[in-house]
Write a protein that holds these residues in place. Structure first.
Motif, PDB file in Angstrom:
ATOM      1  N   UNK A  15      -1.343  18.786 -13.092  1.00 53.06           N
ATOM      2  CA  UNK A  15      -1.580  18.414 -11.691  1.00 53.06           C
ATOM      3  C   UNK A  15      -2.314  17.090 -11.595  1.00 53.06           C
ATOM      4  N   UNK A  16      -1.994  16.323 -10.560  1.00 51.26           N
ATOM      5  CA  UNK A  16      -2.658  15.055 -10.334  1.00 51.26           C
ATOM      6  C   UNK A  16      -2.829  14.810  -8.849  1.00 51.26           C
ATOM      7  N   UNK A  17      -3.885  14.066  -8.511  1.00 50.29           N
ATOM      8  CA  UNK A  17      -4.108  13.686  -7.119  1.00 50.29           C
ATOM      9  C   UNK A  17      -4.233  12.170  -7.066  1.00 50.29           C
ATOM     10  N   UNK A  18      -3.288  11.554  -6.380  1.00 49.22           N
ATOM     11  CA  UNK A  18      -3.306  10.117  -6.164  1.00 49.22           C
ATOM     12  C   UNK A  18      -3.849   9.850  -4.768  1.00 49.22           C
ATOM     13  N   UNK A  19      -4.903   9.053  -4.697  1.00 50.35           N
ATOM     14  CA  UNK A  19      -5.366   8.547  -3.403  1.00 50.35           C
ATOM     15  C   UNK A  19      -4.745   7.169  -3.261  1.00 50.35           C
ATOM     16  N   UNK A  20      -4.045   6.940  -2.151  1.00 52.29           N
ATOM     17  CA  UNK A  20      -3.351   5.670  -1.965  1.00 52.29           C
ATOM     18  C   UNK A  20      -3.559   5.154  -0.550  1.00 52.29           C
ATOM     19  N   UNK A  21      -3.757   3.844  -0.452  1.00 56.25           N
ATOM     20  CA  UNK A  21      -3.822   3.199   0.858  1.00 56.25           C
ATOM     21  C   UNK A  21      -2.379   2.974   1.294  1.00 56.25           C
ATOM     22  N   UNK A  22      -2.016   3.611   2.398  1.00 57.75           N
ATOM     23  CA  UNK A  22      -0.646   3.549   2.902  1.00 57.75           C
ATOM     24  C   UNK A  22      -0.646   2.752   4.196  1.00 57.75           C
ATOM     25  N   UNK A  23       0.201   1.723   4.233  1.00 58.32           N
ATOM     26  CA  UNK A  23       0.323   0.867   5.418  1.00 58.32           C
ATOM     27  C   UNK A  23       1.750   0.939   5.923  1.00 58.32           C
ATOM     28  N   UNK A  24       1.900   0.943   7.245  1.00 60.01           N
ATOM     29  CA  UNK A  24       3.238   0.991   7.824  1.00 60.01           C
ATOM     30  C   UNK A  24       3.166   0.931   9.328  1.00 60.01           C
ATOM     31  N   UNK A  25       4.229   1.381   9.974  1.00 55.29           N
ATOM     32  CA  UNK A  25       4.330   1.310  11.432  1.00 55.29           C
ATOM     33  C   UNK A  25       3.906   2.613  12.092  1.00 55.29           C
ATOM     34  N   UNK A  26       2.985   3.341  11.475  1.00 57.71           N
ATOM     35  CA  UNK A  26       2.505   4.599  12.042  1.00 57.71           C
ATOM     36  C   UNK A  26       1.117   4.397  12.640  1.00 57.71           C
ATOM     37  N   UNK A  27       0.773   5.267  13.579  1.00 62.16           N
ATOM     38  CA  UNK A  27      -0.536   5.209  14.218  1.00 62.16           C
ATOM     39  C   UNK A  27      -1.625   5.445  13.167  1.00 62.16           C
ATOM     40  N   UNK A  28      -2.667   4.617  13.198  1.00 56.29           N
ATOM     41  CA  UNK A  28      -3.768   4.756  12.249  1.00 56.29           C
ATOM     42  C   UNK A  28      -3.573   3.975  10.966  1.00 56.29           C
ATOM     43  N   UNK A  29      -2.495   3.197  10.879  1.00 58.95           N
ATOM     44  CA  UNK A  29      -2.228   2.399   9.683  1.00 58.95           C
ATOM     45  C   UNK A  29      -3.242   1.263   9.566  1.00 58.95           C
ATOM     46  N   UNK A  30      -3.729   0.977   8.355  1.00 61.42           N
ATOM     47  CA  UNK A  30      -3.505   1.710   7.112  1.00 61.42           C
ATOM     48  C   UNK A  30      -4.382   2.953   7.037  1.00 61.42           C
ATOM     49  N   UNK A  31      -3.950   3.894   6.209  1.00 61.69           N
ATOM     50  CA  UNK A  31      -4.700   5.134   6.016  1.00 61.69           C
ATOM     51  C   UNK A  31      -4.709   5.468   4.531  1.00 61.69           C
ATOM     52  N   UNK A  32      -5.770   6.107   4.080  1.00 66.46           N
ATOM     53  CA  UNK A  32      -5.804   6.593   2.701  1.00 66.46           C
ATOM     54  C   UNK A  32      -5.300   8.037   2.725  1.00 66.46           C
ATOM     55  N   UNK A  33      -4.197   8.254   2.022  1.00 68.20           N
ATOM     56  CA  UNK A  33      -3.590   9.579   1.945  1.00 68.20           C
ATOM     57  C   UNK A  33      -3.709  10.103   0.523  1.00 68.20           C
ATOM     58  N   UNK A  34      -3.691  11.408   0.404  1.00 69.08           N
ATOM     59  CA  UNK A  34      -3.735  12.044  -0.918  1.00 69.08           C
ATOM     60  C   UNK A  34      -2.355  12.625  -1.227  1.00 69.08           C
TER      61      UNK A  34
END
Length: 107
Positions: A71-90
């Motif tokens: 198992x692994x957990x990647x925390x990534x800064x995700x940027x795009x055309x969604x509300x709240x961008x950029x966001x750190x998602x797991x």
């Protein structure tokens, strides 16, 4: 930070909006959980990520990665055309034989 090859390839496929390469990183029976929905199998995963790419145009940048066994957990800064961008998602992965067995994306 050291990322498993499959995670590096997933980031690359996402950032290139390549839904085929993305889906090929999953086993035939893989499961993805995202936005309250479950997507099962490579074909469904490819359809899901293609639609998400079209809708959100998301790119990701690895921030942190922790691994325990398969198992692994990647925390990534995700940027795009969604509300709240950029966001750190797991991205919560379970791997098997070099492929992704399951992925759950959380905020």
């Amino acid at each position: 930070m050291k990322l498993p090859n499959v995670v590096q390839e997933l980031i690359k496929a996402q950032n290139n909006f390549d839904s085929v390469a993305y889906a090929n990183l999953f086993s035939e029976t893989s499961v993805v959980y995202d936005e309250g929905k479950t997507h099962t199998g490579r074909k469904e995963i490819q359809k899901w990520i293609a639609e998400a790419n079209e809708k959100y145009k998301s790119v990701m940048e690895a921030v942190d990665y922790k691994e325990t066994g398969t198992k692994g957990i990647l925390s990534a800064k995700v940027s795009g055309t969604f509300e709240g961008s950029p966001a750190v998602l797991k991205f919560n992965f379970e791997m098997n034989e070099g492929l992704i067995k399951s992925l759950k994306i959380t905020g």
